[in-house]
Design a protein around this motif. Structure first.
Motif, PDB file in Angstrom:
ATOM      1  N   ALA A 228     110.848 -23.919  38.962  1.00 15.44           N
ATOM      2  CA  ALA A 228     110.044 -23.245  37.951  1.00 15.44           C
ATOM      3  C   ALA A 228     109.771 -24.215  36.805  1.00 15.44           C
ATOM      4  O   ALA A 228     108.661 -24.294  36.282  1.00 15.44           O
ATOM      5  N   LEU A 229     110.812 -24.980  36.451  1.00 11.85           N
ATOM      6  CA  LEU A 229     110.662 -25.950  35.369  1.00 11.85           C
ATOM      7  C   LEU A 229     109.612 -26.993  35.739  1.00 11.85           C
ATOM      8  O   LEU A 229     108.780 -27.383  34.933  1.00 11.85           O
ATOM      9  N   LYS A 230     109.655 -27.412  37.021  1.00  9.95           N
ATOM     10  CA  LYS A 230     108.680 -28.420  37.476  1.00  9.95           C
ATOM     11  C   LYS A 230     107.263 -27.872  37.355  1.00  9.95           C
ATOM     12  O   LYS A 230     106.360 -28.550  36.854  1.00  9.95           O
ATOM     13  N   ALA A 231     107.096 -26.637  37.841  1.00  8.59           N
ATOM     14  CA  ALA A 231     105.760 -26.028  37.785  1.00  8.59           C
ATOM     15  C   ALA A 231     105.305 -25.915  36.333  1.00  8.59           C
ATOM     16  O   ALA A 231     104.151 -26.203  35.990  1.00  8.59           O
ATOM     17  N   PHE A 232     106.253 -25.514  35.492  1.00 13.67           N
ATOM     18  CA  PHE A 232     105.942 -25.371  34.071  1.00 13.67           C
ATOM     19  C   PHE A 232     105.553 -26.728  33.485  1.00 13.67           C
ATOM     20  O   PHE A 232     104.558 -26.862  32.779  1.00 13.67           O
ATOM     21  N   THR A 233     106.369 -27.735  33.827  1.00 13.58           N
ATOM     22  CA  THR A 233     106.120 -29.074  33.287  1.00 13.58           C
ATOM     23  C   THR A 233     104.742 -29.562  33.704  1.00 13.58           C
ATOM     24  O   THR A 233     104.016 -30.161  32.913  1.00 13.58           O
ATOM     25  N   LYS A 234     104.391 -29.273  34.957  1.00 15.01           N
ATOM     26  CA  LYS A 234     103.106 -29.736  35.466  1.00 15.01           C
ATOM     27  C   LYS A 234     101.968 -29.105  34.649  1.00 15.01           C
ATOM     28  O   LYS A 234     101.041 -29.800  34.219  1.00 15.01           O
ATOM     29  N   GLU A 235     102.105 -27.818  34.400  1.00 17.65           N
ATOM     30  CA  GLU A 235     101.053 -27.159  33.629  1.00 17.65           C
ATOM     31  C   GLU A 235     101.043 -27.637  32.187  1.00 17.65           C
ATOM     32  O   GLU A 235      99.988 -27.828  31.583  1.00 17.65           O
ATOM     33  N   ALA A 236     102.258 -27.825  31.644  1.00 14.54           N
ATOM     34  CA  ALA A 236     102.346 -28.299  30.268  1.00 14.54           C
ATOM     35  C   ALA A 236     101.712 -29.684  30.153  1.00 14.54           C
ATOM     36  O   ALA A 236     101.044 -30.006  29.168  1.00 14.54           O
ATOM     37  N   GLU A 237     101.914 -30.512  31.213  1.00 15.11           N
ATOM     38  CA  GLU A 237     101.321 -31.841  31.171  1.00 15.11           C
ATOM     39  C   GLU A 237      99.809 -31.782  31.305  1.00 15.11           C
ATOM     40  O   GLU A 237      99.089 -32.557  30.675  1.00 15.11           O
ATOM     41  N   GLY A 238      99.344 -30.825  32.124  1.00 14.84           N
ATOM     42  CA  GLY A 238      97.901 -30.612  32.227  1.00 14.84           C
ATOM     43  C   GLY A 238      97.313 -30.310  30.858  1.00 14.84           C
ATOM     44  O   GLY A 238      96.293 -30.876  30.459  1.00 14.84           O
ATOM     45  N   LEU A 239      98.013 -29.430  30.142  1.00 15.45           N
ATOM     46  CA  LEU A 239      97.558 -29.060  28.805  1.00 15.45           C
ATOM     47  C   LEU A 239      97.583 -30.275  27.884  1.00 15.45           C
ATOM     48  O   LEU A 239      96.659 -30.519  27.117  1.00 15.45           O
ATOM     49  N   ARG A 240      98.664 -31.052  28.030  1.00 17.59           N
ATOM     50  CA  ARG A 240      98.811 -32.227  27.181  1.00 17.59           C
ATOM     51  C   ARG A 240      97.657 -33.211  27.438  1.00 17.59           C
ATOM     52  O   ARG A 240      97.060 -33.736  26.496  1.00 17.59           O
ATOM     53  N   ASP A 241      97.330 -33.400  28.723  1.00 13.63           N
ATOM     54  CA  ASP A 241      96.215 -34.298  29.052  1.00 13.63           C
ATOM     55  C   ASP A 241      94.928 -33.844  28.363  1.00 13.63           C
ATOM     56  O   ASP A 241      94.204 -34.648  27.782  1.00 13.63           O
ATOM     57  N   THR A 242      94.692 -32.548  28.466  1.00 10.75           N
ATOM     58  CA  THR A 242      93.478 -32.029  27.821  1.00 10.75           C
ATOM     59  C   THR A 242      93.525 -32.258  26.321  1.00 10.75           C
ATOM     60  O   THR A 242      92.529 -32.637  25.705  1.00 10.75           O
ATOM     61  N   GLU A 243      94.712 -32.014  25.734  1.00 11.04           N
ATOM     62  CA  GLU A 243      94.845 -32.199  24.288  1.00 11.04           C
ATOM     63  C   GLU A 243      94.576 -33.656  23.910  1.00 11.04           C
ATOM     64  O   GLU A 243      93.997 -33.950  22.872  1.00 11.04           O
ATOM     65  N   ILE A 244      95.036 -34.574  24.783  1.00  7.19           N
ATOM     66  CA  ILE A 244      94.831 -35.991  24.488  1.00  7.19           C
ATOM     67  C   ILE A 244      93.343 -36.336  24.549  1.00  7.19           C
ATOM     68  O   ILE A 244      92.809 -36.994  23.652  1.00  7.19           O
ATOM     69  N   ILE A 245      92.677 -35.829  25.590  1.00  8.89           N
ATOM     70  CA  ILE A 245      91.229 -36.082  25.681  1.00  8.89           C
ATOM     71  C   ILE A 245      90.533 -35.513  24.451  1.00  8.89           C
ATOM     72  O   ILE A 245      89.661 -36.140  23.849  1.00  8.89           O
ATOM     73  N   LYS A 246      90.986 -34.318  24.075  1.00  4.00           N
ATOM     74  CA  LYS A 246      90.399 -33.666  22.909  1.00  4.00           C
ATOM     75  C   LYS A 246      90.582 -34.548  21.670  1.00  4.00           C
ATOM     76  O   LYS A 246      89.643 -34.805  20.921  1.00  4.00           O
ATOM     77  N   ALA A 247      91.832 -34.995  21.495  1.00  2.00           N
ATOM     78  CA  ALA A 247      92.146 -35.808  20.316  1.00  2.00           C
ATOM     79  C   ALA A 247      91.373 -37.125  20.347  1.00  2.00           C
ATOM     80  O   ALA A 247      90.892 -37.597  19.312  1.00  2.00           O
ATOM     81  N   LYS A 248      91.235 -37.702  21.556  1.00  2.00           N
ATOM     82  CA  LYS A 248      90.490 -38.964  21.653  1.00  2.00           C
ATOM     83  C   LYS A 248      89.033 -38.754  21.267  1.00  2.00           C
ATOM     84  O   LYS A 248      88.432 -39.578  20.584  1.00  2.00           O
ATOM     85  N   THR A 249      88.487 -37.635  21.753  1.00  2.00           N
ATOM     86  CA  THR A 249      87.093 -37.340  21.416  1.00  2.00           C
ATOM     87  C   THR A 249      86.926 -37.227  19.908  1.00  2.00           C
ATOM     88  O   THR A 249      86.010 -37.794  19.320  1.00  2.00           O
ATOM     89  N   VAL A 250      87.866 -36.481  19.293  1.00  2.00           N
ATOM     90  CA  VAL A 250      87.796 -36.334  17.839  1.00  2.00           C
ATOM     91  C   VAL A 250      88.039 -37.689  17.179  1.00  2.00           C
ATOM     92  O   VAL A 250      87.400 -38.047  16.187  1.00  2.00           O
ATOM     93  N   GLY A 251      88.966 -38.452  17.772  1.00  2.00           N
ATOM     94  CA  GLY A 251      89.304 -39.765  17.224  1.00  2.00           C
ATOM     95  C   GLY A 251      88.076 -40.665  17.130  1.00  2.00           C
ATOM     96  O   GLY A 251      87.845 -41.307  16.105  1.00  2.00           O
TER      97      GLY A 251
END
Ligand SMILES: Nc1ncnc2c1ncn2[C@@H]1O[C@H](COP(=O)(O)OP(=O)(O)O)[C@@H](O)[C@H]1O
Ligand SMILES: [Mg+2]
Length: 596
Positions: A228-251
């Protein structure tokens, strides 16, 4: 990702709808914009005073005038600060009010939306919309709109001033900021897609957390915590990736927003020297020009942040409206009928029902159910697992409407009754007993809040739920998610007590005794006989003992009621009935082993 997300740019209609919601905040926002404009005007006047100071008193050496103009600049600065403070005051309260209204509307829609909606939507998505998206909108109303409007106006007015002072320098400034506007425009389209993705991923993550918390015992028991933790981590990382792209775009936007004005400053300075030398502008004029351009830097720089805030709010509004726009397929009729003296006859007439698959096809489960439960009669509904028994009970309560055919209460199509009227006549208990975070008493008297202590005691007695008296605070003990946890059998008994306490004309019980041991079940059944005498009942039954409480048994098989009759008659004459009962029996034994 959930099926409810889209990654297409959506235009800005959703934000306009927010303004509809924001009616209570309109005045506050208007005041906020007004004081911010005043503040911007003050900011643009200061450079004028400076220019006048340089070209006038500083050259002629009139000390008094130097003092006066300095005092003016100081006062203007203080006034500006006051305006900023006023904006907060004007906007804060109305914006939080809008947020509260949005939450309220969303919640009331969630309660109104049909069961078929909730079948499809994961709870975390709804949670993140009710919490995250509503607060994004509040933030946008507080800062976003006000600053976006004032800053855009400030930039336009500022450029006009620059042009009037020196059209050459103004033109240089403008030409050099063109790439900035282009970039900003492209940014908008991209950022919106990422904003939507990240907000959806947050919803999925919330669903995952909720499921894990609910299913913590299963996870632990099967040693699946790590997975469950792995699945959670995977989704959390997906979110993190999106957040990074978002931040880069704003950057990137920030980068241009800072580099471009700085570069144009340098160029303007070069031109400025020439313009002063050719006496097209005074030295004070040049200082005023630069001071004005400097005053415009913050508005220009803030545009990127404000645009991302705006895109976030736009997405939030879309996500909220995904829910509030969902069709309330089950609603009250315009001209409802009323049953003046309800008797409690329940009838299914040629009822068809199927669930929609994700590919658009329909799997038909009920293929013409005909069943009539007379007033006061008790009918047991029997069928193998998955035959559609729960569905039949759900149709009686109008959780779904049949695809064709009719469900009738005392001869009236239940679609012609208000849901309130229907639900005062029908009470239900489900196999999965849901209790709310409230006291035992409030849970049991949910369908009959005006019930007395006697009513409560009687219902608890019938459902053999007297164990509640020995809970720490008796019937006032808090149960449910936030309170004391009860065993499956205890929960079922309370859910049954709740159905009984509602004193309905019709009781619909979907296997409500499945978690009870045989002995307790017999006690409940005995006590139920009294209630059933005066009540119509449709009982989904797994055990022969439950079946024996019924006047009649209906056998659901292949989507139809293929036989009705007395238990003993069916047992004697119907081979399919014998088969179904024995397969239920086998299942019961398996369940009992699991429960032990
Ligand atoms: N929300 C749903 N979406 C799709 N299929 C469903 C849904 N609920 C139930 N089903 C299917 O409908 C059939 C009948 O379910 P149900 O009425 O719960 O059976 P029973 O109570 O007799 O065991 C089952 O095959 C089940 O998988
Ligand atoms: Mg069922």
């Amino acid at each position: 990702m959930s099926e409810n997300s889209s990654s297409q740019p959506i235009g800005f209609k959703p934000l306009l709808r927010v303004f509809g919601y924001a009616r209570p905040a309109h005045f506050g926002i208007a005041l906020g914009i007004f004081v911010m404009l005043v503040s911007a005007v003050l900011g643009l006047v200061i450079p004028q005073v400076l220019g006048w100071l340089i070209d006038g008193p500083l050259q002629t050496g009139e000390v008094v005038q130097v003092w006066i103009s300095s005092a003016i600049v100081l006062v203007l600065g203080v006034l500006q600060a006051i305006m900023l403070w006023l904006r907060r005051r004007f906007v804060l309260e109305p914006a939080t009010k809008v947020e509260a209204n949005l939450k309220f509307d969303l919640y009331s829609d969630l309660v109104d939306l049909p069961v078929s909606f909730h079948d499809k939507w994961p709870s975390g998505q709804l949670l993140s919309r009710a919490q995250g998206d509503t607060s994004t909108i509040r933030r946008w109303l507080m800062f976003g709109v006000v600053l976006l409007v004032t800053n855009v106006i400030t930039i336009i007015v500022g450029f006009v001033i620059l042009f009037v002072m020196s059209w050459v320098l103004g033109l240089v400034m403008l030409v050099f900021s063109l790439p900035l506007w282009l970039f900003t425009y492209r940014f908008e389209g991209k950022y919106e897609v990422y904003a939507r993705r990240s907000q959806d991923q947050e919803g999925d993550l919330a669903t995952r957390v909720e499921e894990s918390v609910h299913g913590i015992r299963v996870l632990k028991a099967f040693g699946r915590g790590g997975d469950a933790l792995k699945a959670f981590t995977k989704e959390a990382e997906g979110l993190r990736d999106t957040e990074i792209i978002k931040a880069k775009t704003v950057g990137w936007l920030w980068f241009w927003l800072i580099v471009v004005p700085s570069a144009s400053f340098g160029v303007v300075l070069l031109f400025g020297a020439w313009v002063v030398a050719t006496e097209q502008i005074t030295l004070g004029g040049l200082v005023t020009f630069f001071a004005t351009a400097t005053a415009l830097r913050w508005p220009i720089e803030s545009i990127g942040f404000l645009l991302s805030l705006t895109a976030d709010a736009n997405t939030a509004s879309t996500r909220i409206h995904d829910v509030t726009d969902a069709e309330k397929t089950i609603s009250d009729p315009e001209n409802p009928l009323t049953i003046s003296e309800p008797k409690g006859a329940l009838e299914f007439r040629d009822v068809h029902f199927g669930f929609k698959n994700s590919d658009g096809s329909t799997t038909e489960i009920l293929k013409g159910v005909d069943l009539s439960v007379n007033a006061g009669e008790t009918v047991a509904l029997v069928g193998i697992t998955g035959s559609g028994k729960t569905l039949v009970t759900a149709l009686a309560a109008r959780f779904y409407d049949p695809d064709s055919g009719t469900v009738l209460l005392d001869g009236v199509d239940i679609r012609n009754l208000t849901q309130e009227e229907l639900h005062t006549n029908i009470a239900m208990a489900f196999e999965e007993a849901t209790l709310f975070s409230a006291s035992v008493q409030d849970n049991v008297l949910m369908g009959y809040p005006e019930g007395t202590k006697e009513d409560l005691d009687k219902a608890l007695q019938i459902a053999q739920a007297t164990f509640v008296y020995s809970l720490p605070e008796g019937v006032d003990t808090e149960i449910g998610e936030q309170g004391l946890s009860l065993s499956g059998g205890q929960r079922q008994r309370l859910a049954l007590a709740r159905a009984v306490a509602a004193r309905p004309k019709i009781l619909v019980l979907d296997d409500p005794l499945s978690a009870l041991d045989v002995h307790t079940e017999a006690l409940v059944e005995n006590a139920m006989r009294e209630v059933l005498k005066g009540t119509t009942a449709l009982i989904v039954a797994h055990r022969p003992s439950t079946v024996q409480m019924a006047d009649r048994v209906a056998l659901l098989d292949g989507g139809k009621i293929i036989a009705t009759g007395k238990h003993s008659d069916l047992l004697a004459t119907n081979a399919r009935y014998r088969f179904v009962l024995s397969s239920l029996e086998a299942e019961n034994e398996r369940k009992e082993v699991e429960n032990d």
